[in-house]
Scaffold this motif. Sequence first.
Motif, short mmCIF file in Angstrom:
data_model
loop_
_atom_site.label_atom_id
_atom_site.label_comp_id
_atom_site.label_asym_id
_atom_site.label_seq_id
_atom_site.Cartn_x
_atom_site.Cartn_y
_atom_site.Cartn_z
N ARG A 43 -8.37 -3.49 -5.40
CA ARG A 43 -7.69 -2.16 -5.86
C ARG A 43 -7.04 -1.58 -4.89
O ARG A 43 -6.24 -0.66 -5.01
CB ARG A 43 -9.08 -1.14 -5.88
N ARG A 44 -6.78 -2.12 -3.49
CA ARG A 44 -6.09 -1.72 -2.56
C ARG A 44 -5.81 -0.22 -2.47
O ARG A 44 -4.69 0.13 -2.38
CB ARG A 44 -4.42 -2.58 -3.05
N PRO A 45 -7.00 0.43 -2.10
CA PRO A 45 -6.67 1.97 -1.82
C PRO A 45 -5.93 1.95 -0.26
O PRO A 45 -6.05 1.29 0.26
CB PRO A 45 -8.21 2.29 -1.65
N LEU A 46 -5.20 3.19 -0.49
CA LEU A 46 -4.47 3.68 0.78
C LEU A 46 -5.17 3.81 1.94
O LEU A 46 -4.97 3.44 3.12
CB LEU A 46 -3.53 4.73 0.27
N ILE A 47 -6.30 4.66 1.83
CA ILE A 47 -7.33 4.87 2.93
C ILE A 47 -8.69 4.89 2.20
O ILE A 47 -9.05 5.14 1.22
CB ILE A 47 -6.99 6.23 3.09
N VAL A 48 -9.51 3.86 3.24
CA VAL A 48 -10.98 4.00 3.02
C VAL A 48 -11.50 4.49 4.15
O VAL A 48 -11.44 4.26 5.36
CB VAL A 48 -11.22 2.40 2.87
N LEU A 54 0.94 -1.31 0.01
CA LEU A 54 0.10 -0.01 0.02
C LEU A 54 0.69 1.23 0.17
O LEU A 54 0.79 2.05 0.89
CB LEU A 54 -0.96 -0.08 1.13
N THR A 55 1.73 1.38 -1.07
CA THR A 55 2.62 2.64 -1.11
C THR A 55 1.90 3.42 -1.97
O THR A 55 1.56 3.09 -3.07
CB THR A 55 4.03 1.96 -1.49
N PRO A 56 1.98 4.94 -1.78
CA PRO A 56 1.66 5.87 -2.72
C PRO A 56 2.45 5.79 -3.84
O PRO A 56 3.61 5.36 -3.58
CB PRO A 56 1.89 7.23 -2.05
N LYS A 57 1.98 6.24 -5.03
CA LYS A 57 2.63 6.01 -6.16
C LYS A 57 3.39 7.46 -6.49
O LYS A 57 2.59 8.48 -6.28
CB LYS A 57 1.69 5.83 -7.27
N LEU A 58 4.76 7.32 -6.62
CA LEU A 58 5.32 8.44 -6.74
C LEU A 58 5.80 8.78 -8.36
O LEU A 58 5.99 7.67 -9.14
CB LEU A 58 6.77 8.60 -6.22
N ARG A 59 5.61 9.81 -8.80
CA ARG A 59 5.92 10.23 -10.28
C ARG A 59 6.70 11.45 -10.28
O ARG A 59 6.46 12.58 -9.52
CB ARG A 59 4.60 10.30 -10.98
N GLN A 60 7.40 11.58 -11.30
CA GLN A 60 8.37 12.63 -11.38
C GLN A 60 7.56 13.80 -12.53
O GLN A 60 7.08 13.35 -13.42
CB GLN A 60 9.82 12.51 -12.24
N GLY A 61 7.30 15.00 -12.16
CA GLY A 61 6.52 16.06 -12.80
C GLY A 61 7.59 17.08 -13.21
O GLY A 61 8.70 17.03 -12.52
N PHE A 85 -2.36 8.91 -4.67
CA PHE A 85 -3.01 7.65 -3.92
C PHE A 85 -4.48 7.65 -3.92
O PHE A 85 -4.95 8.61 -4.15
CB PHE A 85 -2.54 7.54 -2.39
N GLU A 86 -4.90 6.50 -3.79
CA GLU A 86 -6.52 6.37 -3.67
C GLU A 86 -7.14 6.62 -2.54
O GLU A 86 -6.51 5.91 -1.55
CB GLU A 86 -7.04 5.12 -4.53
N LEU A 87 -8.16 7.54 -2.35
CA LEU A 87 -8.76 7.59 -1.02
C LEU A 87 -10.03 7.37 -1.54
O LEU A 87 -10.76 8.04 -2.13
CB LEU A 87 -8.51 9.19 -0.72
#
Length: 97
Positions: A51-56, A1-8, A16-18
């Motif tokens: 789906r494995r959301p980070l927070i529900v 359940l790790t947030p997805k990091l991306r380079q912008g 992450f999904e909430l």
Amino acid sequence: LTPKLRQGSDGVTCTFELWSFNLRTEFQDQADGPNGWSCRREGVADFIRSRRPLIVCVQEATPRMLEFLVSCLGEAEYGWVGTSRSLKPNDEMAGFL
């Protein structure tokens, strides 16, 4: 359940999904018939697991409902916290997985 990091272009962002999920209380299980918690709980756990959301964020949950979900999803991945609306033990609550 790790947030997805991306380079912008402005640096690293975290996504992450909430979720907000009204679980519908187990106190109406018999009256709800096939839509009662006892008939839906496995499907709810499977849906969250897929789906494995980070927070529900949950509404109308009871401690027993959340304990069931955590046991299905794995205590290493999910826990729960919440406060009942009446401050009575085992009452409905808003909470988080």
